[in-house]
Design a protein around this motif. Structure first.
Motif, mmCIF file in Angstrom:
data_model
loop_
_atom_site.group_PDB
_atom_site.id
_atom_site.type_symbol
_atom_site.label_atom_id
_atom_site.label_comp_id
_atom_site.label_asym_id
_atom_site.label_seq_id
_atom_site.Cartn_x
_atom_site.Cartn_y
_atom_site.Cartn_z
ATOM 1 N N MET A 157 0.820 -1.220 0.000
ATOM 2 C CA MET A 157 0.000 0.000 0.000
ATOM 3 C C MET A 157 0.853 1.267 0.000
ATOM 4 O O MET A 157 0.467 2.291 -0.550
ATOM 5 N N ARG A 158 2.039 1.180 0.607
ATOM 6 C CA ARG A 158 2.947 2.335 0.546
ATOM 7 C C ARG A 158 3.398 2.577 -0.886
ATOM 8 O O ARG A 158 3.520 3.710 -1.356
ATOM 9 N N ALA A 159 3.658 1.477 -1.582
ATOM 10 C CA ALA A 159 4.052 1.594 -2.994
ATOM 11 C C ALA A 159 2.895 2.149 -3.821
ATOM 12 O O ALA A 159 3.083 3.012 -4.692
ATOM 13 N N LEU A 160 1.687 1.682 -3.518
ATOM 14 C CA LEU A 160 0.508 2.177 -4.241
ATOM 15 C C LEU A 160 0.320 3.680 -3.980
ATOM 16 O O LEU A 160 -0.057 4.429 -4.897
ATOM 17 N N ALA A 161 0.602 4.099 -2.750
ATOM 18 C CA ALA A 161 0.504 5.533 -2.425
ATOM 19 C C ALA A 161 1.452 6.340 -3.319
ATOM 20 O O ALA A 161 1.075 7.398 -3.837
ATOM 21 N N SER A 162 2.670 5.823 -3.495
ATOM 22 C CA SER A 162 3.642 6.521 -4.363
ATOM 23 C C SER A 162 3.137 6.569 -5.798
ATOM 24 O O SER A 162 3.214 7.599 -6.462
ATOM 25 N N ASP A 163 2.612 5.432 -6.264
ATOM 26 C CA ASP A 163 2.161 5.346 -7.659
ATOM 27 C C ASP A 163 0.969 6.260 -7.940
ATOM 28 O O ASP A 163 0.854 6.816 -9.036
ATOM 29 N N LEU A 164 0.067 6.372 -6.960
ATOM 30 C CA LEU A 164 -1.218 7.025 -7.244
ATOM 31 C C LEU A 164 -1.287 8.482 -6.817
ATOM 32 O O LEU A 164 -2.258 9.178 -7.129
ATOM 33 N N ARG A 165 -0.255 8.961 -6.114
ATOM 34 C CA ARG A 165 -0.263 10.371 -5.676
ATOM 35 C C ARG A 165 -0.458 11.302 -6.872
ATOM 36 O O ARG A 165 -1.226 12.268 -6.820
ATOM 37 N N ASN A 210 -0.428 13.484 3.445
ATOM 38 C CA ASN A 210 -0.018 12.405 4.352
ATOM 39 C C ASN A 210 -0.217 11.018 3.733
ATOM 40 O O ASN A 210 -0.161 10.006 4.432
ATOM 41 N N THR A 211 -0.441 10.965 2.421
ATOM 42 C CA THR A 211 -0.667 9.659 1.783
ATOM 43 C C THR A 211 0.492 8.700 2.098
ATOM 44 O O THR A 211 1.657 9.112 2.157
ATOM 45 N N GLY A 212 0.125 7.427 2.329
ATOM 46 C CA GLY A 212 1.139 6.439 2.732
ATOM 47 C C GLY A 212 1.237 6.281 4.243
ATOM 48 O O GLY A 212 2.072 5.531 4.727
ATOM 49 N N ILE A 213 0.343 6.965 4.990
ATOM 50 C CA ILE A 213 0.420 6.891 6.451
ATOM 51 C C ILE A 213 0.023 5.516 6.972
ATOM 52 O O ILE A 213 -0.783 4.808 6.380
ATOM 53 N N TYR A 214 0.606 5.181 8.144
ATOM 54 C CA TYR A 214 0.314 3.940 8.867
ATOM 55 C C TYR A 214 0.028 4.361 10.301
ATOM 56 O O TYR A 214 0.934 4.809 11.004
ATOM 57 N N GLN A 215 -1.229 4.297 10.691
ATOM 58 C CA GLN A 215 -1.581 4.723 12.040
ATOM 59 C C GLN A 215 -2.781 3.951 12.565
ATOM 60 O O GLN A 215 -3.450 3.260 11.808
ATOM 61 N N ASN A 216 -3.031 4.097 13.876
ATOM 62 C CA ASN A 216 -4.150 3.328 14.436
ATOM 63 C C ASN A 216 -5.443 4.142 14.399
ATOM 64 O O ASN A 216 -5.454 5.302 13.961
ATOM 65 N N TYR A 217 -6.515 3.499 14.854
ATOM 66 C CA TYR A 217 -7.858 4.100 14.759
ATOM 67 C C TYR A 217 -7.965 5.396 15.552
ATOM 68 O O TYR A 217 -8.856 6.204 15.289
ATOM 69 N N ALA A 218 -7.071 5.596 16.520
ATOM 70 C CA ALA A 218 -7.115 6.806 17.338
ATOM 71 C C ALA A 218 -6.166 7.884 16.815
ATOM 72 O O ALA A 218 -6.023 8.937 17.437
ATOM 73 N N GLY A 219 -5.496 7.606 15.717
ATOM 74 C CA GLY A 219 -4.626 8.617 15.116
ATOM 75 C C GLY A 219 -3.171 8.532 15.536
ATOM 76 O O GLY A 219 -2.372 9.410 15.199
ATOM 77 N N ARG A 220 -2.815 7.468 16.270
ATOM 78 C CA ARG A 220 -1.411 7.315 16.677
ATOM 79 C C ARG A 220 -0.610 6.718 15.538
ATOM 80 O O ARG A 220 -0.982 5.679 14.989
ATOM 81 N N SER A 221 0.491 7.382 15.155
ATOM 82 C CA SER A 221 1.356 6.858 14.096
ATOM 83 C C SER A 221 2.041 5.582 14.554
ATOM 84 O O SER A 221 2.420 5.454 15.716
ATOM 85 N N ILE A 222 2.197 4.629 13.647
ATOM 86 C CA ILE A 222 2.885 3.376 13.958
ATOM 87 C C ILE A 222 4.139 3.340 13.082
ATOM 88 O O ILE A 222 4.050 3.594 11.871
ATOM 89 N N PRO A 223 5.305 3.036 13.670
ATOM 90 C CA PRO A 223 6.501 2.936 12.831
ATOM 91 C C PRO A 223 6.409 1.710 11.924
ATOM 92 O O PRO A 223 5.874 0.680 12.328
ATOM 93 N N PHE A 224 6.922 1.824 10.698
ATOM 94 C CA PHE A 224 6.903 0.653 9.807
ATOM 95 C C PHE A 224 7.856 -0.428 10.311
ATOM 96 O O PHE A 224 7.621 -1.606 10.096
ATOM 97 N N ALA A 225 8.918 -0.013 10.989
ATOM 98 C CA ALA A 225 9.882 -0.977 11.518
ATOM 99 C C ALA A 225 10.446 -0.433 12.821
ATOM 100 O O ALA A 225 10.524 0.779 13.009
ATOM 101 N N SER A 226 10.786 -1.345 13.741
ATOM 102 C CA SER A 226 11.399 -0.895 14.985
ATOM 103 C C SER A 226 12.463 -1.892 15.408
ATOM 104 O O SER A 226 12.556 -2.977 14.871
#
Ligand code: NDP
Length: 226
Positions: A157-165, A210-226
């Protein structure tokens, strides 16, 4: 009128996304494997359309897309399975692993491809996927097939965000929280309704900046890797 399509809409979070979508005044297309499983408290035939769609089946997805003529503003890839809940070292159900990848990773891309022409004609132009906090790339090993499928769908989906922006289409990945559904179990912390309300808040805030974002239902950003 805003149009929303939800996959895996017959129960759990998908069902709640349909109900909340209707409550916010949208027209909702509820896609599910078996239309006989449709179970909604709001029955408004003018705004609720129920269609058959199996996210693993090319023919089913193509038929569903062909059956819809109207533009889609928000596509919500929600369908998913837990798959074999095993750590990496003891995962031997490879057919189950592949099925998990097919439903959770390839399924959202298959559906996004099929409905891209509808989203292009929409006003809001948003493609969203219900991923998981387990989609963060880390050392945790429990539920390895599921975790892998969600890490992978985040990449897709991150790749799709790049493609479709460039086309003005925003793509977002959202964790619904730990939700009381068949998958989440009865001890989970929030109801499907609470999750769906929060998810719509985040979907409404999704845009081309902010296209390509990864976050939870409450708006907290989640890191793609940790
Ligand atoms: P449920 O198990 O309650 O519902 C899953 C839904 O997906 C059902 O409607 C099911 O349909 C559908 N589905 C499964 N396979 C397919 C398929 N091949 N084609 C179409 N639909 C299919 O799960 P949840 O509602 O809890 O989960 C929804 C999403 O949220 C999933 O992507 C999940 O990974 C994610 N999630 C859930 C969490 C939770 O705590 N509940 C936490 C983090 C993420 P059917 O009835 O026909 O099997």
């Amino acid at each position: 009128m805003e149009t929303i399509l939800v996959t895996g809409a017959n129960r759990g979070i998908g069902q709640a996304l349909v109900e909340q979508g209707l409550k916010r005044g949208a027209r909702v297309i509820a896609a599910m494997r078996h239309v006989a499983d449709a179970d909604f408290s709001i029955n408004d035939p003018a705004r609720l359309k129920i269609i058959a769609l199996d996210v693993t089946d090319d023919a089913s997805v193509a038929a569903a897309a062909a059956a819809i003529s109207e533009p889609i503003d928000i596509l919500i890839n929600n369908a998913g399975i837990a798959g074999p809940q095993t750590p990496a070292a003891s995962t031997s159900d490879f057919a189950g692993f592949l099925q998990t990848l097919n439903i959770n990773t390839v399924g959202p891309l298959r559906v996004s491809h099929a409905f891209l022409p509808h989203v292009r004609r929409g006003t809001a132009k948003k493609i969203t996927t219900i991923t998981s906090g387990m989609g963060e790339l880390n050392a945790n090993s429990d539920w390895t097939p599921y975790r892998t499928s969600k890490v992978a769908v985040n990449k897709v989906m991150r790749a799709l965000a790049s493609d479709l922006r460039v086309e003005g289409i925003a793509v977002g990945m959202f964790c619904p929280g730990w939700v009381r559904t068949r998958m989440g179990g009865s001890n989970a912390s929030i109801s499907p309704e609470e999750s769906a309300k929060g998810l719509y808040n985040q979907i409404d805030a999704l845009n081309l900046k902010n296209t390509g974002i990864y976050q939870n239902y409450a708006g907290r950003s989640i890191p793609f890797a940790s």
